[in-house]
Enzyme design. Structure first.
Site, short mmCIF file in Angstrom:
data_model
loop_
_atom_site.label_atom_id
_atom_site.label_comp_id
_atom_site.label_asym_id
_atom_site.label_seq_id
_atom_site.Cartn_x
_atom_site.Cartn_y
_atom_site.Cartn_z
N ASP A 194 37.86 37.52 -46.53
CA ASP A 194 37.45 36.13 -46.45
C ASP A 194 38.56 35.16 -46.86
O ASP A 194 38.44 33.95 -46.63
CB ASP A 194 36.24 35.89 -47.37
N ASP A 243 29.73 34.21 -45.70
CA ASP A 243 29.75 35.65 -45.58
C ASP A 243 28.35 36.17 -45.93
O ASP A 243 27.60 35.49 -46.63
CB ASP A 243 30.79 36.22 -46.55
N ASP A 267 33.41 36.66 -50.63
CA ASP A 267 33.77 37.37 -51.85
C ASP A 267 34.84 38.43 -51.64
O ASP A 267 35.33 38.99 -52.59
CB ASP A 267 32.52 38.03 -52.46
#
Length: 912
Positions: free
Chosen positions: A638, A332, A634
């Protein structure tokens, strides 16, 4: 109403939405209708996942074919009346299961973590009156009132919006709060672009709004993620897959050989059935590496502790080893590769360009003018006004707590406070007399204040809007007419760098004017543009080096983000991911076939505007191509991909509890470079696991060789089953443990990731195991037969035989410290654990030989000093022979490398 929650609400206008939901903006639902819908749709809660009882989890650890064979042996021993052997075998099986049970840590808490994101209550209209209700009783069609700080209780289609901004980074990956509006959008608008919607679990950053609930419970975007996490199939790590294949292979061989030996002994040798059965059980017990599961768990646990010291918290033991096999890291962007702290990196005025050093909210850095001079606002009138505008036309607050700078408010405003804090001279916030709050209709914010005794209006907002309003621009010594071409070019240039651009302007009122209020009409003329500020969510300082180290280790890094394409490509290019020109968006991925998606996953390094489902699909596509995939993240968005990945890596500081619970590893320092350290530790652990297997299996091989030779020759069995268990466990859990502390092999981070499909035992390993087994078993058999022919008692022979195998393995431990390198080398004394466990082993062997109660349990007898000569000589001979074999093998490999170099092929891995 049965399928109302599945509509594309963002593509419908407000009136059609209300009609489809059969509700009224002014009145809301009636109490009776709300109750009926609650019965129809259910409570606004996420479904409970099934949980396995602790007892069932414990019993599952006996589900191993090698343990089955061990338990069958225990039953037969009990039927033969050998209760001590039975009890010891059962204890060994229980210890193995207990170790596995204690280390097991499932991701069931992920669902609980998501539930904690749900709002406890909601403000709604019921029967035309505002009412506070339990959020769980919210139903589709309810009119919900939103205020600053509210946790949004369901997915809502907005009906009105007043300066409404929503913090959605945990759900969409958007690094700044999202400005909301009410107009209908295109049907294919990605989740992050649905600005007329707000979603369950996100938070109102500022402003107010009214929305109608269109999805509740499991139908919300949060609910879909929850369902995705629950339905994601957890995959077995490469090590577990390899050990499972290895266990099945060994079990088939053990059963086949035991049956052949029983048939041979029964038909061709004069054994009593009970004695022969005992011998065959001894053979099975000898062949089973029953200590291997325990030692693997212990070695992995030591790896977990080492990683914890490096700020990588591993929640699932096998994931330690899996890290060493990772070939792709899908990361990410927001909060992982970047700080998730908006930072002004450049400022442009009509006369100068300023670079800004330092990243994050900490006011540490400098403002550099024209690349070579530290700017001083006291000597730069335009810059000073720009900085004053940034701190005065601002609703955010920046505070320091225990060395950490924290922002309350909008990140875009917060970074302007930090910018002013970096100035060489102090920039003071002026007292505000009147304010025009930011409004999405006008796209600017304005304040009336006083500067040096004169009324001034400062304005901050969207550059294109300020360009329309300004008629002059500030210069060092005054003002000049506004140059639209210059400013449009500057805005586009900064946008191409992935920067968000904000405009700042001012208007000085006449000296005799001192109004107490301002309105939008006061800004229609006389506006002077001060400049532009370029803002980024900056890359973490250490990430560039970490990515380069990953690439050197053959690990590809891919960015999968919910952010915009241009921003993602610009940040990626800075980090060394992609070329800054090529990327693909989530909406494009949605239209690909499975094969096309697989190809795109390999081709692209930057994936922008992705949905949670896109992230999960990309991980699965990469895995289908044979990659071992790590996924970092985070946010809640995700979590499904984190759970599906071979190794999910969550951020410990800024990560949501949901992402942590869905992952196998948590970075306690949110530092991407910690992943590299974890990969390095994973490769060290796997190398040491292989060395451990190389050490343990010859013990089983030598014992099996002894027993099979004894049955074939018709002689007494040299070891009883309980003595065999002692040898196996003391070799495995005591001596081999030292190999867990061996340092990483030179060049381990320069070689490509290992092939997960490769067998646990290579051809060379099989050769080494057989070679050592025959050497140790054959030498011990010769000694055993010599002692029996000379009339020694069976108990004495058994004791010396057991000592020979154990002490020879102690010598062999030093051979196994390196796979092919010489045992005596630089760093020989680095691993002190080898010498500690060798001393411990000597103590244990003396105990089993000379302590009376140990003699009674294990059937051993005290022996005189001369009897120790053969075990010691056997061990020394084994050590020397294996070192010679390693030297010969190194020479063969070196010659193959030279041959490959001479041919110009260059494929050294093939030669090895």
């Amino acid at each position: 109403m049965a399928k109302k929650q599945d509509k594309l609400w963002h593509a419908m206008d407000s009136q059609r939405t209300l009609e489809a939901l059969e509700t009224s903006r002014e009145q809301g639902l009636s109490g009776s209708e709300a109750t009926a819908r609650l019965n129809r749709y259910g409570r606004n809660e996420l479904p409970e996942g099934k949980k396995s009882p602790a007892a069932l989890k414990f019993v599952k650890h006996f589900n191993d074919v090698l343990i089955y064979i061990l338990l069958v042996a225990a039953v037969i021993m009990a039927l033969l009346g050998h209760w001590t052997d039975t009890i010891v075998i059962i204890i060994v099986a229980i210890v193995n299961a207990a170790i596995g049970f204690v280390q097991e840590h499932r991701a069931e808490q992920a669902l609980e973590g998501i539930k904690n994101m749900l709002s406890p209550e909601a403000q709604v209209l019921r029967d035309s009156n505002p009412a506070a209700i339990e959020a769980a009783e919210l139903v589709p069609g309810d009119i919900v009132l939103l205020n600053t700080g509210d946790r949004i209780p369901a997915d809502l289609r907005l009906l009105s919006s007043s300066n409404l901004k929503v913090e959605e980074s945990a759900l969409t990956g958007e690094s700044t709060s999202v400005e909301k509006q009410t107009e209908a959008l295109e049907e294919d608008a990605p989740l992050g672009d649905r600005t007329n919607m707000v979603f369950s679990g996100t938070t109102v950053a500022s402003g107010t709004g009214i929305g109608v609930a269109v999805a509740t419970g499991g139908k919300t975007e949060l609910g879909k993620i929850n369902q995705s996490i629950a339905s994601v199939e957890e995959i077995r790590t490469p090590l577990l897959q390899q050990t499972a294949r290895f266990g099945k292979m060994v079990s088939v061989v053990i059963v086949a050989v035991a049956a052949l030996m029983f048939g041979f002994g029964y038909g061709l040798r004069d054994y009593e059935t009970g004695e022969l059965l005992l011998s065959v059980i001894g053979l099975a017990v000898a062949a089973i590496p029953e200590g291997l599961p325990a030692i693997l768990s212990i070695i992995l646990a030591i790896g977990v502790q080492n990683m914890a010291r490096r700020k990588a918290i591993v929640r699932n033991l096998p994931s330690v080893e899996t890290l060493g096999a990772v070939s792709v890291i899908c990361s990410d962007k927001t909060g992982t590769l970047t700080k998730n702290e908006m930072t002004v990196t450049s400022v442009v005025t009509s006369m100068h360009e300023y670079g800004v050093t330092g990243t994050g909210y900490a006011p540490e850095g400098e403002i550099i003018r024209d690349e070579d001079k530290v700017a001083d606002p006291e000597q730069d009138r335009t810059l000073k006004h720009l900085l004053i505008c940034g701190v005065t036309c601002n609703d955010s607050v920046l505070t320091e707590e225990q060395g950490q700078w924290k922002l309350q408010g909008d990140p875009t405003e917060g970074c302007l406070l930090t910018l002013a804090g970096k100035a060489q001279s102090e920039v003071t916030e002026l007292k505000t007399r009147s304010k025009l709050p930011f409004d999405s209709e006008y796209k600017y914010m304005a304040v009336l204040t006083e500067y040096e005794g004169r009324s001034v209006i400062y304005i901050k907002g969207a550059p294109d809007r300020l360009f329309e309003m300004a008629d002059r621009q500030a210069e060092d010594d005054g003002e000049t007419p506004f140059d639209a071409d210059f400013w449009n070019g500057q805005m586009q240039a900064h946008a191409r760098k992935g920067q968000r651009v904000i405009g700042l302007a001012m208007k000085e009122l006449p000296e005799d004017s001192s109004p107490e209020q301002i309105d939008h009409d006061d800004l229609k003329e006389g506006l002077v543009l001060l400049g532009l500020a370029g803002i980024v969510d900056p890359p973490r300082d250490e990430v560039v080096d970490a990515i380069r180290e990953c690439q050197n280790a053959g690990i590809e890094v891919k960015m999968i983000t919910g952010d915009h394409k241009e921003t993602a490509m610009a940040i990626g290019e800075q980090l060394g991911i992609g070329d800054g020109k090529h990327s693909i968006e989530g909406r494009e991925l949605d239209n690909l076939s499975a094969e096309e998606l697989k190809e795109a996953a390999q081709k692209y390094s930057i994936f922008a505007r992705t949905s949670p489902q896109n992230k999960l699909q990309l991980v699965e596509a990469l895995q289908s191509s044979g990659n071992i995939c790590a996924m970092t993240g985070d946010g809640v968005n995700d979590a499904p991909a984190l759970k599906r990945a071979d190794v999910g890596v969550a951020m410990g500081i800024k990560g949501t509890e949901v992402s942590k619970d869905a992952s196998e590893m948590v970075l306690a320092d949110d530092n991407f470079s910690t992943i590299v350290k974890a990969v390095k530790e994973g490769r060290r652990v796997y190398d040491n696991l292989k060395k451990t297997i190389l050490f343990i299996l010859p013990t089983n091989g030598a014992e099996s060789f002894l027993i099979m030779a004894s049955i074939l020759l018709g002689t007494m069995i040299p070891l009883t089953p309980i003595q065999i268990l002692w040898v196996n466990m003391v070799s495995s859990v005591t001596v081999s443990l030292a190999l867990a502390f061996e340092r990483i092999e030179p060049g381990a981070m320069k070689r490509p990731p290992r092939n997960p499909a490769a067998p646990l035992l290579s051809g060379y390993y099989i050769f080494r195991i057989l070679f050592v087994s025959v050497l140790l078993g054959g030498g011990t058999l010769a000694m055993n037969m010599s002692m029996l022919s000379n009339g020694y008692e069976q108990a004495v022979v058994n004791t010396v035989t057991m000592q020979t195998i154990v002490l020879a393995q102690m010598f062999h431990l030093f051979n196994c410290r390196t796979e092919l390198g010489p045992a005596i080398r630089k760093g020989f004394f680095d691993n002190k654990a080898v010498f500690v466990v060798s001393g411990l082993l000597v103590v244990l062997q003396l105990s089993i030989t000379y302590l009376p109660f140990m003699n009674r349990v294990f059937g051993t007898v005290p022996i005189g000093l001369p009897y120790w000569s053969f075990p010691l000589l056997m061990g020394a001979a084994l050590f020397v022979i294996i070192e010679l074999e390693k030297a010969v093998t190194r020479g063969i490999i070196r010659r193959r490398h030279e041959s490959v170099d001479a041919s110009g092929n260059g494929d050294h891995s093939a030669a090895a």
